[in-house]
Each structure stands twice: as structure tokens, then as C-alpha cells.
Write an enzyme that holds these catalytic residues in place. Structure first.
Site, PDB file in Angstrom:
ATOM      1  N   THR A 132      -8.585 -13.648  -0.148  1.00 33.52           N
ATOM      2  CA  THR A 132      -7.150 -14.044  -0.388  1.00 33.52           C
ATOM      3  C   THR A 132      -7.243 -15.203  -1.710  1.00 33.52           C
ATOM      4  O   THR A 132      -8.117 -15.591  -1.986  1.00 33.52           O
ATOM      5  CB  THR A 132      -6.982 -15.024   0.731  1.00 33.52           C
ATOM      6  N   ASP A 133      -5.862 -15.184  -2.260  1.00 33.01           N
ATOM      7  CA  ASP A 133      -5.553 -15.952  -3.380  1.00 33.01           C
ATOM      8  C   ASP A 133      -5.898 -17.390  -2.884  1.00 33.01           C
ATOM      9  O   ASP A 133      -5.927 -18.295  -3.779  1.00 33.01           O
ATOM     10  CB  ASP A 133      -4.361 -15.786  -3.816  1.00 33.01           C
ATOM     11  N   GLU A 134      -5.985 -17.651  -1.596  1.00 30.60           N
ATOM     12  CA  GLU A 134      -6.016 -19.081  -1.215  1.00 30.60           C
ATOM     13  C   GLU A 134      -7.428 -19.982  -1.592  1.00 30.60           C
ATOM     14  O   GLU A 134      -7.634 -21.044  -1.508  1.00 30.60           O
ATOM     15  CB  GLU A 134      -5.667 -19.230   0.126  1.00 30.60           C
ATOM     16  N   TYR A 156      -9.359 -22.938   6.559  1.00 27.72           N
ATOM     17  CA  TYR A 156      -9.220 -21.288   6.336  1.00 27.72           C
ATOM     18  C   TYR A 156      -9.711 -20.993   4.987  1.00 27.72           C
ATOM     19  O   TYR A 156     -10.697 -19.948   4.909  1.00 27.72           O
ATOM     20  CB  TYR A 156      -7.774 -20.753   6.538  1.00 27.72           C
ATOM     21  N   LYS A 160     -12.893 -18.620   3.514  1.00 27.45           N
ATOM     22  CA  LYS A 160     -12.939 -17.284   2.878  1.00 27.45           C
ATOM     23  C   LYS A 160     -13.699 -17.458   1.616  1.00 27.45           C
ATOM     24  O   LYS A 160     -14.308 -16.551   1.345  1.00 27.45           O
ATOM     25  CB  LYS A 160     -11.381 -17.059   2.692  1.00 27.45           C
TER      26      LYS A 160
HETATM   27  P1  NAD Z   1      -5.092 -10.609  11.427  1.00 33.31           P
HETATM   28  O1  NAD Z   1      -5.205 -12.194  12.086  1.00 33.31           O
HETATM   29  O2  NAD Z   1      -3.997 -10.115  11.664  1.00 33.31           O
HETATM   30  O3  NAD Z   1      -6.071  -9.593  11.915  1.00 33.31           O
HETATM   31  C1  NAD Z   1      -7.598 -10.026  11.750  1.00 33.31           C
HETATM   32  C2  NAD Z   1      -8.292  -9.140  12.588  1.00 33.31           C
HETATM   33  O4  NAD Z   1      -9.687  -9.247  12.927  1.00 33.31           O
HETATM   34  C3  NAD Z   1      -7.801  -8.949  14.171  1.00 33.31           C
HETATM   35  O5  NAD Z   1      -7.486  -7.612  14.613  1.00 33.31           O
HETATM   36  C4  NAD Z   1      -8.889  -9.320  14.978  1.00 33.31           C
HETATM   37  O6  NAD Z   1      -9.029  -8.912  16.246  1.00 33.31           O
HETATM   38  C5  NAD Z   1     -10.034  -9.198  14.103  1.00 33.31           C
HETATM   39  N1  NAD Z   1     -11.301 -10.049  14.271  1.00 33.31           N
HETATM   40  C6  NAD Z   1     -11.220 -11.379  14.321  1.00 33.31           C
HETATM   41  N2  NAD Z   1     -12.473 -11.899  14.612  1.00 33.31           N
HETATM   42  C7  NAD Z   1     -13.252 -10.603  14.660  1.00 33.31           C
HETATM   43  C8  NAD Z   1     -14.835 -10.387  15.043  1.00 33.31           C
HETATM   44  N3  NAD Z   1     -15.512 -11.677  15.115  1.00 33.31           N
HETATM   45  N4  NAD Z   1     -15.074  -9.427  15.064  1.00 33.31           N
HETATM   46  C9  NAD Z   1     -14.392  -8.294  14.997  1.00 33.31           C
HETATM   47  N5  NAD Z   1     -13.231  -8.392  14.536  1.00 33.31           N
HETATM   48  C10 NAD Z   1     -12.606  -9.575  14.589  1.00 33.31           C
HETATM   49  O7  NAD Z   1      -5.425 -11.116   9.609  1.00 33.31           O
HETATM   50  P2  NAD Z   1      -4.711 -10.192   8.563  1.00 33.31           P
HETATM   51  O8  NAD Z   1      -3.559 -10.938   8.063  1.00 33.31           O
HETATM   52  O9  NAD Z   1      -4.550  -8.712   8.879  1.00 33.31           O
HETATM   53  O10 NAD Z   1      -5.768 -10.401   7.537  1.00 33.31           O
HETATM   54  C11 NAD Z   1      -6.923  -9.541   7.344  1.00 33.31           C
HETATM   55  C12 NAD Z   1      -7.744  -9.836   6.246  1.00 33.31           C
HETATM   56  O11 NAD Z   1      -6.949  -9.910   4.907  1.00 33.31           O
HETATM   57  C13 NAD Z   1      -8.322 -11.320   6.503  1.00 33.31           C
HETATM   58  O12 NAD Z   1      -9.588 -11.134   6.067  1.00 33.31           O
HETATM   59  C14 NAD Z   1      -7.633 -12.344   5.566  1.00 33.31           C
HETATM   60  O13 NAD Z   1      -8.419 -13.500   5.092  1.00 33.31           O
HETATM   61  C15 NAD Z   1      -7.094 -11.401   4.398  1.00 33.31           C
HETATM   62  N6  NAD Z   1      -5.968 -11.697   3.800  1.00 33.31           N
HETATM   63  C16 NAD Z   1      -4.769 -11.880   4.403  1.00 33.31           C
HETATM   64  C17 NAD Z   1      -3.710 -12.232   3.966  1.00 33.31           C
HETATM   65  C18 NAD Z   1      -2.197 -12.454   4.705  1.00 33.31           C
HETATM   66  O14 NAD Z   1      -1.247 -12.922   4.141  1.00 33.31           O
HETATM   67  N7  NAD Z   1      -2.346 -12.119   5.759  1.00 33.31           N
HETATM   68  C19 NAD Z   1      -3.375 -12.378   2.518  1.00 33.31           C
HETATM   69  C20 NAD Z   1      -4.950 -12.097   1.896  1.00 33.31           C
HETATM   70  C21 NAD Z   1      -5.898 -11.883   2.437  1.00 33.31           C
HETATM   71  P1  TYD Z   2       1.818 -18.908   6.418  1.00 32.19           P
HETATM   72  O1  TYD Z   2       2.604 -17.544   6.768  1.00 32.19           O
HETATM   73  O2  TYD Z   2       1.045 -19.731   7.476  1.00 32.19           O
HETATM   74  O3  TYD Z   2       0.706 -18.346   5.178  1.00 32.19           O
HETATM   75  P2  TYD Z   2      -0.279 -19.359   4.432  1.00 32.19           P
HETATM   76  O4  TYD Z   2      -0.130 -20.768   4.778  1.00 32.19           O
HETATM   77  O5  TYD Z   2      -1.613 -18.756   4.455  1.00 32.19           O
HETATM   78  O6  TYD Z   2       0.425 -19.286   2.935  1.00 32.19           O
HETATM   79  O7  TYD Z   2       2.797 -19.850   5.858  1.00 32.19           O
HETATM   80  C1  TYD Z   2       3.440 -19.621   4.512  1.00 32.19           C
HETATM   81  C2  TYD Z   2       4.193 -20.722   4.234  1.00 32.19           C
HETATM   82  O8  TYD Z   2       5.201 -21.288   4.913  1.00 32.19           O
HETATM   83  C3  TYD Z   2       3.189 -21.985   3.859  1.00 32.19           C
HETATM   84  O9  TYD Z   2       3.725 -22.659   2.724  1.00 32.19           O
HETATM   85  C4  TYD Z   2       3.383 -22.661   5.041  1.00 32.19           C
HETATM   86  C5  TYD Z   2       4.976 -22.533   5.554  1.00 32.19           C
HETATM   87  N1  TYD Z   2       5.444 -22.410   6.975  1.00 32.19           N
HETATM   88  C6  TYD Z   2       6.367 -23.434   7.335  1.00 32.19           C
HETATM   89  O10 TYD Z   2       7.154 -23.763   6.750  1.00 32.19           O
HETATM   90  N2  TYD Z   2       6.704 -23.144   8.539  1.00 32.19           N
HETATM   91  C7  TYD Z   2       5.988 -22.331   9.509  1.00 32.19           C
HETATM   92  O11 TYD Z   2       6.346 -22.378  10.881  1.00 32.19           O
HETATM   93  C8  TYD Z   2       4.833 -21.559   9.185  1.00 32.19           C
HETATM   94  C9  TYD Z   2       3.965 -20.982  10.044  1.00 32.19           C
HETATM   95  C10 TYD Z   2       4.696 -21.649   7.721  1.00 32.19           C
END
Ligand code: NAD
Ligand code: TYD
Length: 350
Positions: A132-134, A156, A160
């Protein structure tokens, strides 16, 4: 060419999009999806591929090293696309241990299993880690590039960044063929409604307050989930081992502006008078240590792989809103269990 790919976390939001893309686009590949099915994993996300001949689902934990060894052997796994993780910043603030366990130790176990299975011949093997960019922290001006120093600021992002370091360490110390991509905030269908966009859509549907943290001035760069999945496909096939690729949509929004836009879209979709949803906006106590701005420079992935985002924000948001409005059973299901208790506890404190 035939590939046997282990995708972890394939029942989650982004993972299910990647599984769907690979299963349909590459019938000659075997896709093995290993997922623990935590609150965030849901097999309903994969209904359209579950019967495909080239797809296998295994319920299990990436921490289970014996299970991993068996999977590598039984399916002669030659590539890993690692998405399994705990992914929500707010949860990480309440429960950092779980994030360290799954995201850092889980990644190390997976690397060790790959190392044990592949060390005699790394030819044709790939460990692809989804990050992630975070991990870069918060940027006030300019953009994150692949050489920006890691500066994670939430549990988090710390977990990562820790996993990213171990992937680099395995590449450097053991010669593990590995690639990392770091993407900006994703949105789209099947996202668990604890993240900003689906949470707001769900709350508007149920006439619940829309909790905007702080003043709503934090900025995120939003990318449609299927564009992320296509970037993963491009990097999997043409990324260079040992490299990092940043993926982003060049689509920065202040939270408050995004929530107001969603309110306008939802008023139209629900045939409510203009301004109805906007009245639900409630400014709540800020997230501790809330990163102000994430912004990605995706020039490298574009120039090296030819990928670029295809879904503009207006189209992506419309697709997303329509999906949630027509998948109320999915929404009711995923929010029916532990999640509501967690949500009520979180917001009681704000
Ligand atoms: P999500 O929370 O929707 O899904 C995570 C999945 O991992 C779930 O299906 C969960 O059951 C599974 N999981 C968790 N712990 C596990 C374990 N111990 N063993 C096997 N499976 C397990 O997450 P997402 O938003 O789909 O993100 C997927 C990946 O992409 C993550 O690595 C996250 O850090 C990365 N990512 C997410 C975002 C975003 O905006 N959501 C952006 C950049 C990177
Ligand atoms: P989120 O979807 O949790 O992603 P991330 O924290 O990984 O960027 O949040 C996106 C942005 O929205 C973040 O600046 C936090 C804000 N936010 C709210 O203001 N209210 C909310 O209820 C949530 C979940 C997030």
C-alpha cells in the site's frame, strides 16, 4: 505458458477482483485461492468463478506453515500473489498485535514456504507482494515515488512496511524472485462497508449519520478496484524481480468533497430531494495520527508495463453505488455478525 498461482486473501475485496480476472482471462493457469475467511473474506464475492475448472478454494491461515508446505507441494505452486492481510487502519489502532501477526509473521511464513519449495530452482518462480502507499506515510506536497523512504505512521502501515522489508530481505538474502506493488485507496463493488466509500453508501441507505473524521480535509487518491487488478496482472507478467511499482489513479479527493459528491449521487439514485443525504454528514473526533495526504506517482508502472487506469471516477462511483443498491442481501449479510457490534463500539467513542 501454464502457471500454478497461489493467491492469498482471494475472498477479500481486491483479492476477489484479482481471482476473477485471472480465472477468466487465463484458463490455462491454475488459481489456488487460500483465504482464512475472516470478517472481511466472503465466498459470495466469488460466485461467478467458483465452479471454474481452473479454480480451487482452500480455507486456511497463512500462519499455518504446515498447510503452506502441503499446498506448495500438492499444487506445484510456481507463483504467489499475496494479498491476505488485516487491512483497516481504525482496527489496527485498537488491535495492533493482530496486524503484526497476520501482516508481518504471515508474510514471513509464506516467504519461508516459497523458499523451501523453490530454493533448488528459482527459475520461473515469482513471489508478488501486494502493498500500500500508506507505507510512505503522509505527503504534504509532491508525490510518493518508488524511492520515497518508508515512513509508516499507523499500526496498519507499520505492519505492511514490515512485510515489505521482509520481501526485500528474502530477495536480497536468498535470491527469492520477488516484486512489490504499492497502491493507493481502492473503491468498488464487494468492499467491506467499514471503509469510507461503502460505509457512507450503506449509512445513507439506512439514514444513519455519516461520520467524517476531523474536518474532512484529509486527501486520498482513489482507484477503481478493477483497474488495480489489471495493474497486478500487468506487473505479474512484466514487472522486474527486485523492483517496486507504485499504482495510483491521479485522482485526489478531500474526504469531505467526496462524501458530498456521494450524497448528491445517492439523492438522485434514491429519488430523495436534493440535500437530504448531505444533512446526515456529522463531523466526529479525528482518527488518532490521521495521515493528511496520500498521493502516488504511477509513472514507472505506466512506462514499464503500459498499464493505465481505465475507469474515470464518475463512472467508477456510479458503478459502485449501483452495485451496493442492487446487492442489499450481500450488505445485510456482511454486516449481520460481529461487525455491527464493533461499529457501534467504535462510534460510541467518537
Ligand atoms: P480485505 O480486508 O478486503 O481482504 C483481506 C482478505 O485476507 C480477506 O479475505 C481475509 O479473510 C483474508 N485474510 C486475513 N487474514 C488471513 C490469514 N491469516 N490467512 C489467510 N487469509 C487471511 O482487504 P483488501 O482491501 O482486499 O486488501 C487486500 C490487500 O491489498 C491487502 O494486503 C492490503 O494491505 C492491500 N491494499 C489495500 C488497499 C485498499 O484500498 N483496500 C490499497 C492498497 C493495498
Ligand atoms: P479508509 O477507507 O479507512 O482508508 P485509509 O484510512 O486506509 O485511507 O479511510 C479513507 C479516509 O476517510 C481516511 O482519511 C479516513 C476517512 N474516514 C472518515 O472520515 N470516516 C469514516 O467513517 C472512515 C471509515 C474513514
Amino acid at each position: 505458458m501454464k502457471r500454478n498461482i497461489l493467491i492469498t486473501g482471494g475472498a477479500g475485496f481486491i483479492g476477489s477482483s484479482v481471482v476473477r480476472l485471472f480465472v477468466k482471462k487465463y484458463p490455462a493457469y491454475r488459481i489456488v485461492n487460500l483465504d482464512k475467511l475472516t470478517y472481511a473474506g466472503n465466498l459470495e464475492n466469488l460466485r461467478d468463478v467458483e465452479r471454474a475448472e481452473n479454480y480451487t478454494f482452500l480455507r486456511g491461515d497463512i500462519l499455518d506453515i504446515e498447510l503452506l508446505a502441503t499446498i506448495f507441494q500438492e499444487y506445484t505452486i510456481d507463483s504467489v500473489i499475496h494479498l491476505a492481510a488485516e487491512s483497516h487502519v481504525d482496527r489496527s489502532i485498537h488491535n495492533p498485535d493482530e496486524f503484526a501477526l497476520t501482516n508481518i509473521i504471515g508474510t514471513i511464513r509464506l516467504l519461508r514456504a516459497a523458499q523451501a519449495a523453490w530454493h533448488t530452482n528459482f527459475q520461473g518462480k515469482l513471489f508478488y507482494h501486494i502493498s500500500t502507499d500508506e507505507v510512505y506515510g503522509s505527503v504534504t506536497s509532491g508525490y510518493f515515488t518508488e524511492t520515497t523512504a518508508l515512513d509508516p505512521r499507523s499500526p496498519y502501515s507499520a505492519s505492511k512496511a514490515g512485510s515489505d522489508h521482509f520481501v526485500v530481505a528474502f530477495n536480497n538474502s536468498y535470491g527469492m524472485p520477488a516484486v512489490i506493488s504499492r497502491c493507493s485507496n481502492n473503491y468498488g463493488p464487494y468492499q467491506f462497508p467499514e471503509k469510507l466509500i461503502p460505509l457512507m453508501i450503506n449509512n445513507i441507505m439506512h439514514n444513519k449519520p455519516l461520520p467524517v473524521y476531523g474536518k474532512g480535509e484529509n486527501i486520498r487518491d482513489w482507484l477503481y478496484v478493477e483497474d488495480h487488478a489489471r495493474a497486478i496482472d500487468a506487473i505479474f507478467h512484466s514487472g522486474r524481480s527486485g523492483e517496486v511499482y507504485n499504482i495510483g489513479g491521479n485522482n485526489e479527493w478531500r474526504n469531505i468533497d467526496l462524501v458530498k459528491l456521494l450524497c448528491q449521487i445517492m439523492d438522485k439514485k434514491l429519488n430523495r430531494p436534493e440535500g437530504t443525504s448531505g444533512r446526515l454528514i456529522t463531523f466526529v473526533k479525528d482518527r488518532p495520527g490521521h495521515d493528511l495526504r496520500y498521493a502516488i506517482d504511477p509513472a514507472k508502472v505506466i512506462s514499464e508495463t503500459g498499464w493505465r487506469p481505465e475507469t474515470d471516477f464518475a463512472t467508477g462511483l456510479e458503478l459502485t453505488v449501483d452495485w451496493y443498491l442492487s446487492n442489499t442481501e450481500w450488505l445485510a449479510h456482511v454486516t449481520s455478525g460481529e461487525y455491527l457490534k464493533y461499529y457501534d463500539k467504535m462510534y460510541a467513542n467518537r
